[in-house]
Design a protein around this motif. Sequence first.
Motif, PDB file in Angstrom:
ATOM      1  N   PHE A 132       0.832  -1.201   0.000  1.00  0.00           N
ATOM      2  CA  PHE A 132       0.000   0.000   0.000  1.00  0.00           C
ATOM      3  C   PHE A 132       0.868   1.253   0.000  1.00  0.00           C
ATOM      4  N   LYS A 133       1.880   1.299   0.850  1.00  0.00           N
ATOM      5  CA  LYS A 133       2.728   2.481   0.956  1.00  0.00           C
ATOM      6  C   LYS A 133       3.494   2.749  -0.341  1.00  0.00           C
ATOM      7  N   LYS A 134       3.749   1.701  -1.108  1.00  0.00           N
ATOM      8  CA  LYS A 134       4.474   1.869  -2.369  1.00  0.00           C
ATOM      9  C   LYS A 134       3.544   2.186  -3.537  1.00  0.00           C
ATOM     10  N   LYS A 135       2.352   1.597  -3.528  1.00  0.00           N
ATOM     11  CA  LYS A 135       1.480   1.725  -4.689  1.00  0.00           C
ATOM     12  C   LYS A 135       0.509   2.900  -4.599  1.00  0.00           C
ATOM     13  N   TYR A 136      -0.112   3.122  -3.439  1.00  0.00           N
ATOM     14  CA  TYR A 136      -1.188   4.114  -3.363  1.00  0.00           C
ATOM     15  C   TYR A 136      -0.724   5.530  -3.722  1.00  0.00           C
ATOM     16  N   PRO A 137       0.456   5.972  -3.275  1.00  0.00           N
ATOM     17  CA  PRO A 137       0.869   7.318  -3.701  1.00  0.00           C
ATOM     18  C   PRO A 137       1.436   7.360  -5.118  1.00  0.00           C
ATOM     19  N   PHE A 138       2.084   6.271  -5.574  1.00  0.00           N
ATOM     20  CA  PHE A 138       2.999   6.372  -6.704  1.00  0.00           C
ATOM     21  C   PHE A 138       2.603   5.621  -7.972  1.00  0.00           C
ATOM     22  N   ASP A 139       1.665   4.696  -7.906  1.00  0.00           N
ATOM     23  CA  ASP A 139       1.406   3.803  -9.033  1.00  0.00           C
ATOM     24  C   ASP A 139       0.484   4.462 -10.060  1.00  0.00           C
TER      25      ASP A 139
ATOM     26  N   LEU B  79       4.761  20.872 -10.347  1.00  0.00           N
ATOM     27  CA  LEU B  79       5.704  20.750  -9.232  1.00  0.00           C
ATOM     28  C   LEU B  79       5.251  19.683  -8.236  1.00  0.00           C
ATOM     29  N   ALA B  80       3.943  19.616  -7.985  1.00  0.00           N
ATOM     30  CA  ALA B  80       3.428  18.580  -7.082  1.00  0.00           C
ATOM     31  C   ALA B  80       3.657  17.188  -7.671  1.00  0.00           C
ATOM     32  N   ILE B  81       3.461  17.052  -8.986  1.00  0.00           N
ATOM     33  CA  ILE B  81       3.746  15.774  -9.650  1.00  0.00           C
ATOM     34  C   ILE B  81       5.226  15.416  -9.477  1.00  0.00           C
ATOM     35  N   ASP B  82       6.102  16.400  -9.695  1.00  0.00           N
ATOM     36  CA  ASP B  82       7.542  16.163  -9.533  1.00  0.00           C
ATOM     37  C   ASP B  82       7.873  15.736  -8.101  1.00  0.00           C
ATOM     38  N   ASP B  83       7.206  16.357  -7.121  1.00  0.00           N
ATOM     39  CA  ASP B  83       7.441  15.998  -5.719  1.00  0.00           C
ATOM     40  C   ASP B  83       7.102  14.531  -5.460  1.00  0.00           C
ATOM     41  N   VAL B  84       5.948  14.095  -5.973  1.00  0.00           N
ATOM     42  CA  VAL B  84       5.525  12.704  -5.743  1.00  0.00           C
ATOM     43  C   VAL B  84       6.478  11.736  -6.432  1.00  0.00           C
ATOM     44  N   LYS B  85       6.927  12.075  -7.636  1.00  0.00           N
ATOM     45  CA  LYS B  85       7.854  11.192  -8.348  1.00  0.00           C
ATOM     46  C   LYS B  85       9.217  11.144  -7.663  1.00  0.00           C
TER      47      LYS B  85
ATOM     48  N   GLU C 234       8.911   8.884  -4.615  1.00  0.00           N
ATOM     49  CA  GLU C 234       8.898   7.451  -4.940  1.00  0.00           C
ATOM     50  C   GLU C 234      10.308   6.865  -4.918  1.00  0.00           C
ATOM     51  N   LYS C 235      11.303   7.663  -5.277  1.00  0.00           N
ATOM     52  CA  LYS C 235      12.683   7.168  -5.360  1.00  0.00           C
ATOM     53  C   LYS C 235      13.486   7.461  -4.105  1.00  0.00           C
ATOM     54  N   SER C 236      12.862   8.141  -3.155  1.00  0.00           N
ATOM     55  CA  SER C 236      13.575   8.600  -1.967  1.00  0.00           C
ATOM     56  C   SER C 236      13.566   7.552  -0.861  1.00  0.00           C
ATOM     57  N   ASN C 237      14.620   7.567  -0.050  1.00  0.00           N
ATOM     58  CA  ASN C 237      14.649   6.722   1.149  1.00  0.00           C
ATOM     59  C   ASN C 237      13.842   7.328   2.286  1.00  0.00           C
ATOM     60  N   ALA C 238      13.501   8.614   2.152  1.00  0.00           N
ATOM     61  CA  ALA C 238      12.689   9.314   3.157  1.00  0.00           C
ATOM     62  C   ALA C 238      11.630  10.128   2.414  1.00  0.00           C
ATOM     63  N   PRO C 239      10.574   9.455   1.924  1.00  0.00           N
ATOM     64  CA  PRO C 239       9.632  10.108   1.018  1.00  0.00           C
ATOM     65  C   PRO C 239       8.694  11.128   1.654  1.00  0.00           C
ATOM     66  N   ILE C 240       8.573  11.111   2.970  1.00  0.00           N
ATOM     67  CA  ILE C 240       7.561  11.943   3.623  1.00  0.00           C
ATOM     68  C   ILE C 240       7.774  13.425   3.326  1.00  0.00           C
ATOM     69  N   ALA C 241       9.018  13.886   3.364  1.00  0.00           N
ATOM     70  CA  ALA C 241       9.296  15.312   3.148  1.00  0.00           C
ATOM     71  C   ALA C 241       8.865  15.745   1.747  1.00  0.00           C
ATOM     72  N   ASP C 242       9.121  14.895   0.748  1.00  0.00           N
ATOM     73  CA  ASP C 242       8.729  15.249  -0.616  1.00  0.00           C
ATOM     74  C   ASP C 242       7.213  15.225  -0.778  1.00  0.00           C
ATOM     75  N   LEU C 243       6.541  14.297  -0.111  1.00  0.00           N
ATOM     76  CA  LEU C 243       5.082  14.265  -0.179  1.00  0.00           C
ATOM     77  C   LEU C 243       4.476  15.490   0.499  1.00  0.00           C
ATOM     78  N   MET C 244       5.112  15.941   1.568  1.00  0.00           N
ATOM     79  CA  MET C 244       4.632  17.172   2.214  1.00  0.00           C
ATOM     80  C   MET C 244       4.866  18.384   1.312  1.00  0.00           C
ATOM     81  N   LEU C 245       5.932  18.361   0.509  1.00  0.00           N
ATOM     82  CA  LEU C 245       6.150  19.426  -0.466  1.00  0.00           C
ATOM     83  C   LEU C 245       5.030  19.445  -1.509  1.00  0.00           C
TER      84      LEU C 245
END
Length: 222
Positions: free
Chosen positions: A63-70, A105-111, A114-125
Motif C-alpha cells: 500500500f505504501k508503495k502503490k497508493y501514492p505512486f502507481d 511541481l506537485a507531480i515532480d514531488d511525488v515522483k 517514490e525514489k527517496s529513502n525518506a519520502p515523507i518530506a517530498d510528499l509534504m512538499l
Amino acid sequence: MGIITIDKCDHLFWLGRYTERVHTTLKYYLKTADLMIDSDPDYYSVLCKKIGIPDIYGSSEHFKKKYPFDETDPNSIISSLNRAYDNAIVMRDYIGTETMAYIQLAIDDVKTAEKSNAPIADLMLAIDHILAFWGCVNDIIDDEQIRNIIKLGKGIERVDLYLSLDNSVYDIKKAYKRMKGFLMKSKLRYDESIINTIDSMMKDSELNYSNVKNLLRNLILK
C-alpha cells in the motif's frame, strides 16, 4: 474572457475536484502511514473502505508503495494529480501558466518521493505546492466565475471526502457553507431541491453522512 462553454466549465470543475482530492487524501495517507507504523499495520484497509476504493494492495508495505505512486492504479494519488494536470493544461489560457506549474511541481514531488529513502518530506512538499496552486487561483485568475467554478469543485470534493472520512460535524458544516457560497457564484446549473434538503439536514445536531453524500453527487446538473 467571455462566455465559458460547458466543456470548459467541466474542466475547471474537475480541476478543483482533483486538486482537493490530492490534498485531502495525501494528508490522510500520511496519517495512515504513521498509524501503520505505530499501532496497526493493516489500517490501510480502513482508509480504502472509507474512501470507497478497492483494497488491491494486500499488505501495508505494498500500500505504501502503490497508493501514492502507481500511475497504473486509477485510485492512486499520482493518478489524481495527473488528471488535475490534464484539466489544467486544457485550461492554461484561462488559469495561467504559473498556476498550472504548481500542479507540475506537485507531480515532480511525488515522483521524487517514490525514489527517496525518506519520502515523507517530498510528499509534504506536494501538499505545499497544491496550496500554492490555490493561492495562484486567488491571485492570478481575474475572472471571478472561473475562480468560483474551480473552488466549487474543490468544495464539493472536500465535503464528499470529509463525509467519507468521518470528519466532525463541525468541519463538514463549515466546508458545506463555503462550498454553497461558491455554488451560488459559479453560475452553474444545480438542483435547488437538493440544496434545500441538505440545508435542512445541516440544521440538525446529528448528520446522516451517507444521505448527504448521495445528495451531493446529484447536485450539479448537466
